[in-house]
Design a protein around this motif. Sequence first.
Motif, short mmCIF file in Angstrom:
data_model
loop_
_atom_site.label_atom_id
_atom_site.label_comp_id
_atom_site.label_asym_id
_atom_site.label_seq_id
_atom_site.Cartn_x
_atom_site.Cartn_y
_atom_site.Cartn_z
N ILE A 1 -17.34 -22.41 -14.21
CA ILE A 1 -16.25 -23.26 -13.71
C ILE A 1 -15.08 -22.39 -13.26
CG2 ILE A 1 -14.49 -24.97 -14.43
CD1 ILE A 1 -16.69 -26.16 -16.29
N ASN A 2 -14.70 -21.40 -14.08
CA ASN A 2 -13.60 -20.50 -13.73
C ASN A 2 -13.91 -19.74 -12.44
OD1 ASN A 2 -12.15 -21.23 -15.95
ND2 ASN A 2 -12.74 -19.45 -17.18
N GLY B 1 -16.41 -6.55 -9.56
CA GLY B 1 -15.97 -7.38 -10.68
C GLY B 1 -16.99 -7.70 -11.76
N HIS B 2 -18.05 -6.91 -11.89
CA HIS B 2 -18.99 -7.13 -12.99
C HIS B 2 -18.47 -6.53 -14.29
CE1 HIS B 2 -22.72 -7.85 -10.24
NE2 HIS B 2 -22.18 -8.98 -10.63
N GLU B 3 -18.83 -7.18 -15.40
CA GLU B 3 -18.29 -6.76 -16.70
C GLU B 3 -18.71 -5.35 -17.09
OE1 GLU B 3 -15.98 -8.23 -17.95
OE2 GLU B 3 -16.23 -10.38 -18.21
N ASP B 4 -19.86 -4.90 -16.62
CA ASP B 4 -20.26 -3.52 -16.97
C ASP B 4 -19.45 -2.49 -16.17
OD1 ASP B 4 -21.63 -4.46 -14.73
OD2 ASP B 4 -23.34 -3.13 -15.04
N HIS B 5 -18.53 -2.99 -15.34
CA HIS B 5 -17.63 -2.11 -14.58
C HIS B 5 -16.15 -2.38 -14.86
CE1 HIS B 5 -20.71 -0.17 -11.97
NE2 HIS B 5 -21.38 -1.19 -12.42
N ILE B 6 -15.84 -3.60 -15.32
CA ILE B 6 -14.42 -3.91 -15.57
C ILE B 6 -14.16 -4.45 -16.98
CG2 ILE B 6 -13.99 -4.43 -13.12
CD1 ILE B 6 -13.80 -7.43 -14.00
N LEU C 1 -9.94 -7.91 -8.87
CA LEU C 1 -8.73 -8.06 -9.69
C LEU C 1 -8.57 -9.50 -10.17
CD1 LEU C 1 -6.14 -5.79 -7.83
CD2 LEU C 1 -7.57 -5.24 -9.80
N ALA C 2 -8.97 -10.46 -9.34
CA ALA C 2 -8.86 -11.86 -9.77
C ALA C 2 -9.73 -12.11 -11.01
CB ALA C 2 -9.29 -12.78 -8.63
N ILE C 3 -10.91 -11.52 -11.02
CA ILE C 3 -11.80 -11.70 -12.17
C ILE C 3 -11.24 -10.94 -13.38
CG2 ILE C 3 -14.10 -11.18 -13.08
CD1 ILE C 3 -15.17 -11.80 -10.24
#
Lengths: 583, 583
Positions: free
Chosen positions: B269-270, B83-88, B109-111
């Motif tokens: 927080i999220n 779930g890291h941004e450089d992957h999703i 998937l939750a992220i």
Amino acid sequence: MTDSILNNNKENGDGSVSIVPLGGLGEFGLNMMVYETEDDLIVIDTGFMLPGSDMPGVDLIFPDIRYLVERQEKIRGILLTHGHEDHIGALAYILRQLDVPVYGTQLTLAIARGRLREYGVLGKAQLNTIAPGDTVELGDFTAEFIHVAHSIPDSVAIALQTPIGVIVHTGDFKFDMTPVDGKLTDIQRLARLGAEGVLMLISDSTNAERPGQIPSEQSIYSPIDGIFQNTEQRLFLSTFSSSLHRIQQFIDLANKHRRLIAVTGRSLINNVRTASELGYLNVNPDYLIDARDASMFQPHEVMILSTGSQGEPRSALTLLAFDNHPFLNVEPGDTVVISARIIPGNEKAIGHVVNHLLKRGAKIYHERNANVHVSGHGASEDLKLMINLLRPKFFIPMHGEYQNLVRHAELAESVGVPKENINIAEDGELIYLTADSCEVLGREGRSGRVFVDGKPEFELEDIVLRDRIQLSEDGIVVPIIVLHSDTGANPDAAEGLSSAAPSHTALNTGEIEIISRGFVYMDESEKLIEKAKEVTRDVIAKMSDEQKHETETVQDGVRGALRRFFSKQMQRTPLIFPVVMRV
Amino acid sequence: MTDSILNNNKENGDGSVSIVPLGGLGEFGLNMMVYETEDDLIVIDTGFMLPGSDMPGVDLIFPDIRYLVERQEKIRGILLTHGHEDHIGALAYILRQLDVPVYGTQLTLAIARGRLREYGVLGKAQLNTIAPGDTVELGDFTAEFIHVAHSIPDSVAIALQTPIGVIVHTGDFKFDMTPVDGKLTDIQRLARLGAEGVLMLISDSTNAERPGQIPSEQSIYSPIDGIFQNTEQRLFLSTFSSSLHRIQQFIDLANKHRRLIAVTGRSLINNVRTASELGYLNVNPDYLIDARDASMFQPHEVMILSTGSQGEPRSALTLLAFDNHPFLNVEPGDTVVISARIIPGNEKAIGHVVNHLLKRGAKIYHERNANVHVSGHGASEDLKLMINLLRPKFFIPMHGEYQNLVRHAELAESVGVPKENINIAEDGELIYLTADSCEVLGREGRSGRVFVDGKPEFELEDIVLRDRIQLSEDGIVVPIIVLHSDTGANPDAAEGLSSAAPSHTALNTGEIEIISRGFVYMDESEKLIEKAKEVTRDVIAKMSDEQKHETETVQDGVRGALRRFFSKQMQRTPLIFPVVMRV
């Protein structure tokens, strides 16, 4: 009270000394420190700073020297500790405004001369060569120059005798027990000063956050010797052009491994020549070849010294990486050694060069994968040694960002300087020192920075820099509004309004045109621009005739309406610069 | 031949596989890899990249996915490793253009869902939750998900069974013998795959240049425990909001030291909420307090989790550093731990935050002065272990700049992969794999980058970006030239030409006006601007009447003359954008 100290130094009448950092306390670079009594003032170092990427279009940063200009009659001299640009780079800029004598060692002045000549102030510069051990009287101050080891030869610390006691200003230094030129940091003299009593120490914080000791400059000899042994083809070595101890070791290794020496890059060629002439480099001229002739020799017969260790765009190493060098090239199997610190901020540029050298098939060594670099600034244990040698009553850390200064203050406390005698000061603050007190007084606009773009006579105002930053974020939009000069109303839609692309805008009387750069690709944004014109037309239509006659009112109205429109539609805030024409 | 492979993959008819990196091979971030047979195509990861300071006004960079759009009928799925941004981070951007099923673990998937909702594509997204150990059939490919340890839980490597053999795509991984959640990298399964035979390994090169092994995530527990013990006042801990193992340890330490937990920063927080709900974080809700209520407790009763470990301008930690946080503040004696990597390029921003926290009197710990961070990417010895477990026939390094890929290739060779079976490929190249050969074919415009400014529908053209860079270097100059529409001559000098400052330019008919932004400070450059107007007037005067009637000719002439003038006078090259008006 602060004010009176600033303005006329009455408070120094009791023999106190005011110390004002004009740069280098709170940042790296821009090193410049003022020492001042009632009657006399001296300056130690005159450094510049290179801008970060947050300052687009700025070439150099100089310290603001209005504080000195206001006091020029009492300035007795500028003292230079060594020949690095963060200590001498602003000298030419300053000598354009001030006629004062300059004191520095032979090599320091030799390096300074180049830029003074370039700036046309060499003729009038009063340059006085001093040697380590010398003493110079400058009014209330007697400056003693003490040799220190650093990455450039002929570096000195300065011990200032003042009416209230001795202040030691270290400059940049390390303790190297086996320096390449055999010249130690003068620990004997420092210890004697400590025994005699030092009122204040002002010391280099660059590596305060590094634990341990910095190894000797000679520690890189053996690893690089190994690289020479394992290199069958061409060998490229890159370092700062001022790192003469490093260059001496490269030359010695080239001799050992029977490679001829070619030098590429202007600053390196100049420094090798100057340093050889003055005896700071020991190089047999028979082994020096012109870089243009390098290709006449077998690859294993040549070592190439190159500039560009920081990935500078026009440097020799960058040109080699992109195969743009006029007469040298890197072949598969060649070896490149980047023997320098990877300075934070330059990582991307250096990485770019490294990637391209690898693509050319070269083997690369740098400080992250081999022991090919060692710092010229003492680390924690070295800084503690300096404090223990001098045993100062008061302590001020210099050279570094706030975090480095804080760490250095902690080190001073750890070796016994009383916490209440340690002060952290920043640029423009006034350190008010007496024989038994030290106080830091607030900033009073004493310090500042001068941004230079292109030639040094073109100083940039903050507002220009801010505009550039905003321009770079979202570009500029120029709405051109043509109004009747009598009615203030929009004239009838123009006949023959140019329908050409905005880069060829031609306006006839009437209408609104919007041009932009760096905002959106106009060819693909016709609708948006049409809508923006409507917004402009609407806001003008809602104005009274009186308002329309006020150019500023029209501009403010249009600017506000377009700002809201672009922000809402696109979440962008270009510079909006309305031009109102009246026909 | 290359072309036919690109265009219709006829060459895959023999059961071969084409592998096309659309991002992440030659840079950090933008990770996206295509695996393709004659009939079927799958994508692993859809990452974005954050721009460097050399791309002003760019908010995000997405991979160019035209290669996928052209082949959408054969895409069987997008597989996400973690779930890291450089992957999703580019998933929402891609799902706007492609309707394809997505496979990922529960947390991944939750992220991803958050951003899909934000971009309005959550409704139509086909999200399929898989668990480590699951197998999914996707045409010619059978994908098996294998658990790996990383800085975010629920990470997987993917073993692809293809008609010609097994390809293992590691994603990001480390070997952690004592992971915080007890879930090991599945070395058992990897070893079995190795025993059964792996055709190709494609593995993470992020830390290929680091020697040794990366310590366990738990290795930071004890140092941070020590910081808790020595902190009598408030404790602020900052890390990436996705580093849930790290956050779990902070929570455990807060429990141990009887501190309540407050969270500040939206993404944190999220993520804390989502991860707690899904069971990836074990936190007693009774110990969570609203950050707004933190001031109701004694300083030693609270731990504050904060975003901003990279010095991001609007993050909680930056607001705290500058005392701009709406309801929290840092007091002298507080402690701040930045438990994250200092990413190159962010050093200045982080340093700025650290300096200001120090000025507030806080004690700061970060990876440079304490063991408060450990990487989630395996280093050299870990990478060798992965290769030794899998014993692949062919090897391709992924995730990294060219220098990291080269180093990883050397590591593969050092553990016995034949040199001729190791290939370095970059974005857009086509890796053509058969059961007994692997070849890298050239780029054919398959890959690229999409620059986004503001909302993702506002893609930037290269030309806009180039304009911004030039604008930021030297600003813009807009000469406004008013010509008679019939004669083409300059009209008489205008009556009532506004003498206001250029920011309030109003033009009447006639005359030449020059406005600029980001160039020079106009109030101090009157002479220069007057001279520039003269230059403009002169160049027009020298034109024939015919030339004057050609708007483009007038513009080109003026642009050229002013460019030469500014370059000679000031060594600057602003953008020059002449506007010709005819009255």
